[in-house]
Write an enzyme that holds these catalytic residues in place. Structure first.
Site, PDB file in Angstrom:
ATOM      1  N   ARG A 114     -13.732  -8.837   2.039  1.00 56.40           N
ATOM      2  CA  ARG A 114     -12.317  -8.627   1.699  1.00 56.40           C
ATOM      3  C   ARG A 114     -11.532  -9.911   1.979  1.00 56.40           C
ATOM      4  O   ARG A 114     -10.677 -10.309   1.203  1.00 56.40           O
ATOM      5  CB  ARG A 114     -11.727  -7.465   2.529  1.00 56.40           C
ATOM      6  CG  ARG A 114     -12.244  -6.073   2.193  1.00 56.40           C
ATOM      7  CD  ARG A 114     -11.779  -5.579   0.845  1.00 56.40           C
ATOM      8  NE  ARG A 114     -10.333  -5.462   0.741  1.00 56.40           N
ATOM      9  CZ  ARG A 114      -9.619  -4.404   1.157  1.00 56.40           C
ATOM     10  NH1 ARG A 114     -10.224  -3.356   1.670  1.00 56.40           N
ATOM     11  NH2 ARG A 114      -8.305  -4.374   1.004  1.00 56.40           N
ATOM     12  N   GLN A 126     -10.391  -3.935  -3.110  1.00 59.65           N
ATOM     13  CA  GLN A 126     -11.660  -3.460  -2.564  1.00 59.65           C
ATOM     14  C   GLN A 126     -12.774  -3.581  -3.604  1.00 59.65           C
ATOM     15  O   GLN A 126     -13.868  -4.069  -3.303  1.00 59.65           O
ATOM     16  CB  GLN A 126     -11.518  -2.001  -2.109  1.00 59.65           C
ATOM     17  CG  GLN A 126     -12.811  -1.412  -1.560  1.00 59.65           C
ATOM     18  CD  GLN A 126     -13.240  -2.048  -0.246  1.00 59.65           C
ATOM     19  OE1 GLN A 126     -12.470  -2.078   0.694  1.00 59.65           O
ATOM     20  NE2 GLN A 126     -14.471  -2.542  -0.180  1.00 59.65           N
ATOM     21  N   CYS A 146     -16.418   1.683   1.222  1.00 59.86           N
ATOM     22  CA  CYS A 146     -15.239   0.825   1.433  1.00 59.86           C
ATOM     23  C   CYS A 146     -14.699   0.933   2.846  1.00 59.86           C
ATOM     24  O   CYS A 146     -13.955   0.054   3.285  1.00 59.86           O
ATOM     25  CB  CYS A 146     -14.161   1.177   0.415  1.00 59.86           C
ATOM     26  SG  CYS A 146     -13.687   2.911   0.422  1.00 59.86           S
ATOM     27  N   ARG A 190       0.890  -1.173   0.000  1.00 62.32           N
ATOM     28  CA  ARG A 190       0.000   0.000   0.000  1.00 62.32           C
ATOM     29  C   ARG A 190       0.921   1.214   0.000  1.00 62.32           C
ATOM     30  O   ARG A 190       1.729   1.398   0.904  1.00 62.32           O
ATOM     31  CB  ARG A 190      -0.894   0.009   1.239  1.00 62.32           C
ATOM     32  CG  ARG A 190      -1.597   1.347   1.429  1.00 62.32           C
ATOM     33  CD  ARG A 190      -2.690   1.300   2.466  1.00 62.32           C
ATOM     34  NE  ARG A 190      -3.843   0.560   1.978  1.00 62.32           N
ATOM     35  CZ  ARG A 190      -5.046   0.604   2.548  1.00 62.32           C
ATOM     36  NH1 ARG A 190      -5.250   1.328   3.623  1.00 62.32           N
ATOM     37  NH2 ARG A 190      -6.046  -0.091   2.051  1.00 62.32           N
ATOM     38  N   ASP A 203     -17.278   7.103  -0.736  1.00 63.77           N
ATOM     39  CA  ASP A 203     -15.971   6.948  -0.097  1.00 63.77           C
ATOM     40  C   ASP A 203     -15.664   8.280   0.583  1.00 63.77           C
ATOM     41  O   ASP A 203     -16.345   9.290   0.352  1.00 63.77           O
ATOM     42  CB  ASP A 203     -14.920   6.603  -1.177  1.00 63.77           C
ATOM     43  CG  ASP A 203     -13.520   6.336  -0.622  1.00 63.77           C
ATOM     44  OD1 ASP A 203     -13.395   6.120   0.604  1.00 63.77           O
ATOM     45  OD2 ASP A 203     -12.562   6.352  -1.407  1.00 63.77           O
ATOM     46  N   HIS A 236      -7.648   0.862  -6.203  1.00 64.90           N
ATOM     47  CA  HIS A 236      -7.845  -0.008  -5.033  1.00 64.90           C
ATOM     48  C   HIS A 236      -8.563  -1.279  -5.506  1.00 64.90           C
ATOM     49  O   HIS A 236      -9.728  -1.517  -5.186  1.00 64.90           O
ATOM     50  CB  HIS A 236      -8.680   0.732  -3.984  1.00 64.90           C
ATOM     51  CG  HIS A 236      -8.604   0.135  -2.608  1.00 64.90           C
ATOM     52  ND1 HIS A 236      -7.813  -0.956  -2.301  1.00 64.90           N
ATOM     53  CD2 HIS A 236      -9.231   0.482  -1.449  1.00 64.90           C
ATOM     54  CE1 HIS A 236      -7.958  -1.243  -1.011  1.00 64.90           C
ATOM     55  NE2 HIS A 236      -8.804  -0.391  -0.481  1.00 64.90           N
TER      56      HIS A 236
HETATM   57  N1  NVA Z   1      -9.968   6.636  -1.104  1.00 66.85           N
HETATM   58  C1  NVA Z   1      -9.541   6.203   0.205  1.00 66.85           C
HETATM   59  C2  NVA Z   1      -9.781   4.734   0.359  1.00 66.85           C
HETATM   60  C3  NVA Z   1      -9.446   4.178   1.715  1.00 66.85           C
HETATM   61  C4  NVA Z   1      -9.641   2.695   1.807  1.00 66.85           C
HETATM   62  C5  NVA Z   1      -8.083   6.557   0.411  1.00 66.85           C
HETATM   63  O1  NVA Z   1      -7.299   6.395  -0.541  1.00 66.85           O
HETATM   64  O2  NVA Z   1      -7.734   6.999   1.498  1.00 66.85           O
HETATM   65  N1   CP Z   2     -11.192  -0.264   2.752  1.00 63.44           N
HETATM   66  C1   CP Z   2      -9.901  -0.381   3.120  1.00 63.44           C
HETATM   67  O1   CP Z   2      -9.009  -0.620   2.314  1.00 63.44           O
HETATM   68  O2   CP Z   2      -9.686  -0.226   4.452  1.00 63.44           O
HETATM   69  P1   CP Z   2      -8.276  -0.026   5.171  1.00 63.44           P
HETATM   70  O3   CP Z   2      -7.762   1.334   4.757  1.00 63.44           O
HETATM   71  O4   CP Z   2      -8.604  -0.084   6.641  1.00 63.44           O
HETATM   72  O5   CP Z   2      -7.345  -1.111   4.753  1.00 63.44           O
END
Ligand code: NVA
Ligand code: CP
Length: 312
Positions: free
Chosen positions: A295, A135, A267, A105, A227, A132
């Protein structure tokens, strides 16, 4: 010699391959519920590099590896030599000598691509600024589980044209869906991602629409997804984002434009009172915790597909 595969974006995989993953996930979920987990990844190790916060991704991947008889290592980018300037390429070469797969990530999608290009083992996208995929594949699984065949299914995504919206555009295109995105004019998805999604949509008979009217997007759909308005990395523009997104809050009045049995999706993590009202988020239409649970099952299917074979 097996060729390694990565899971970087949904567009790297065909519709047939993704549909097979959804079938595998359903089987793994049923087997787990029946108390018959299979150690398909016995002796395998997954390294998980997190350069951004995570609850669901970290815990579901770690638990998934455990349930499959393997092992996951949680690696904080900050605590690795990566955080002190060791290159992504050197990191990839070294990790490839120890591990069977890498989850990362991170911020720029190019960093993920560099890691994957240098690694001789499969690399999984645990979220970048642009995509993502774990997800959204899970979201597709959750909708298929609830409503059946995804072909032609109407889904709206209301809010930011962000990494989630990008993966949704690709996923909806690949599964021939009717996908509508509503964002403020200044927060549209990336043009190159839209062009790629449009190309895929033509092959699979999907319709993709992008506009700025939430009510028009939601009209008749079976699922409304949103989101956060402030993704990880966007904190500096929080104030202007909160102002721009006010008309894009998902609430009962907006849901009234959707189908009678329409569900609310997110999500997570969520911000009650911003992108969704507390009443809707905590109410009977919300399937957000089904998404979170799934997930685990979907990612186990991805892990088995990528890691069960030896890689050269
Ligand atoms: N769009 C959000 C998704 C978190 C799972 C982010 O990138 O922070
Ligand atoms: N939805 C998701 O990816 O959650 P986290 O940021 O907690 O991993």
């Amino acid at each position: 010699m097996a060729t390694k595969r990565d899971f970087l974006t949904l567009a790297d995989w065909s519709h047939e391959e993704l549909a097979a993953l959804l079938d595998d996930a359903a089987r793994l979920k049923a087997e787990l519920k029946a108390g018959r987990p299979h150690p398909l990844l016995a002796g395998k190790s997954l390294g998980m590099i997190f350069e951004k916060a995570s609850t669901r991704t970290r815990v579901s991947f770690e638990t998934g590896m455990f349930q499959l008889g393997g092992h996951a290592l949680n690696l904080s980018g900050r605590d690795m030599q990566l955080g002190r300037g060791e290159t992504l390429e050197d990191t990839a070469h070294v990790l490839s000598r120890y591990l069977d797969g890498i989850l990362i990530r991170t911020f720029g999608h190019d960093k993920l691509e560099r890691l994957a290009a240098a690694a001789s083992i499969p690399v999984i996208n645990g979220l970048t600024d642009t995509y993502h995929p774990c997800q959204v594949l899970t979201d597709l699984f959750t909708l298929r589980e609830r409503f059946g065949d995804l072909t032609g299914m109407g889904v709206a995504f209301v809010g930011d044209g962000n990494n989630m919206a990008h993966s949704w555009l690709l996923g909806a295109a690949l599964f021939g869906m009717d996908f509508r995105l509503a964002t403020p004019p200044g927060y549209r998805p990336d043009g190159a991602v839209v062009a790629r999604a449009e190309e895929i949509a033509q092959t699979h008979g999907a319709t993709l629409s992008i506009g700025d009217d939430p009510a028009a997007a939601v009209d008749g759909v079976v699922a409304v997804h949103t989101d956060t308005w402030v993704s990880m990395g966007d904190e500096a523009s929080e104030a202007e984002r909160l102002a721009a997104f006010q008309p894009y809050r998902v609430d009962a009045a907006l849901m009234a434009h959707a189908a009678d049995d329409a569900v609310f999706m997110h999500c997570l993590p969520a911000h009650r009172g911003d992108e969704v009202t507390a009443e809707l988020f905590d109410g009977p239409r919300s399937i957000v915790f089904d998404q979170a649970e799934n997930r685990l099952h979907v990612q186990k299917a991805i892990l088995v597909r990528l890691l069960a074979q030896p890689h050269e």
